[in-house]
Write an enzyme that holds these catalytic residues in place. Structure first.
Site, PDB file in Angstrom:
ATOM      1  NE  ARG A 155     -15.523 -20.688  16.547  1.00 51.70           N
ATOM      2  CZ  ARG A 155     -16.698 -21.200  16.923  1.00 51.70           C
ATOM      3  NH1 ARG A 155     -16.926 -21.443  18.198  1.00 51.70           N
ATOM      4  NH2 ARG A 155     -17.646 -21.416  16.034  1.00 51.70           N
ATOM      5  CB  THR A 192      -7.029 -24.203  16.271  1.00 42.99           C
ATOM      6  OG1 THR A 192      -7.240 -22.772  16.225  1.00 42.99           O
ATOM      7  CG2 THR A 192      -5.892 -24.575  15.338  1.00 42.99           C
ATOM      8  CG  ASP A 207     -22.453 -15.952  13.121  1.00 46.90           C
ATOM      9  OD1 ASP A 207     -22.518 -14.720  13.353  1.00 46.90           O
ATOM     10  OD2 ASP A 207     -21.384 -16.558  12.956  1.00 46.90           O
TER      11      ASP A 207
END
Length: 209
Positions: free
Chosen positions: A104, A108, A200
């Site tokens: 990722r 953005t 995570d």
């Protein structure tokens, strides 16, 4: 959400609560991720087709049931998706395994491809795309599109924890894909993390930060 299935099995919910805990270490986290994936696979394959087969028990011959020959593949989204693969293979040992690598972009939040390796006959298989977390939906939407571009027609997506935003995006962009969710959480925070989530998943599986 007609094609979104949120698991309500007590064992799945119990194990998800365990992996959410911040004091659950990597060893137990990895093990439990695999166990949840196996239980979810059991639920997600409920509609597989069967055919009659003649077998002989120690007592007599009979007509039993077996899977009707449909081939399957498991495609984890790297890296966290790897944690779900062994649990699924324990349930479907004959499944082939592919890998899709996406990260990722930190600015953005959109996925960037860096790796794709699939079974040669992937287009003929029922493919389970797996990733523990469905947050913005960007990675899974991109991975599924990569599979479709390579001729895969029968795709299911399986995740352990999802945010409503990710589910909505996945449904909008791939309405033909069935989605199996262990737990549907509340929302994404400003950092695009699922709340309450579990942090995570990749870092917790592999012990990294």
């Amino acid at each position: 959400m007609s094609n979104v299935y949120v698991m309500d099995h007590p064992l799945i919910q119990h194990k998800i609560s365990y992996i959410r805990r911040e004091d659950t270490g990597s060893k137990d986290f990895r093990q439990m991720i695999g166990e949840v994936a196996a239980l979810m696979c059991y639920e997600a394959t409920r509609d597989l087709k069967l055919q009659d087969v003649k077998i002989k028990t120690p007592i007599c011959e009979m007509i039993g049931k077996e899977l009707s020959g449909k081939k399957m593949a498991v495609v984890p989204i790297l890296r966290a998706g790897i944690g779900m693969v062994d649990g699924i293979l324990n349930m479907i040992p004959a499944a082939k395994v592919g890998h899709i690598g996406l990260y990722r972009d930190p600015e953005t939040f959109e996925p960037v491809e860096y790796y794709c390796k699939l079974p040669a006959d992937c287009g003929e298989r029922d493919v389970f795309v797996v990733d523990p977390m469905l947050a913005t939906g960007g990675s899974c939407v991109a991975a599924i599109q990569m599979l479709k571009d390579k001729g895969v027609k029968n795709i299911r997506f399986m995740c352990i924890i999802a945010a409503p935003e990710g589910v909505e995006r996945l449904q909008k962009e791939h309405p033909d894909v069935d989605v199996y969710v262990g737990a549907l959480d509340e929302y994404l925070n400003e950092h695009k993390y699922i709340v309450p989530g579990l942090g995570d998943a990749g870092d917790r599986i592999f012990g990294t930060k």
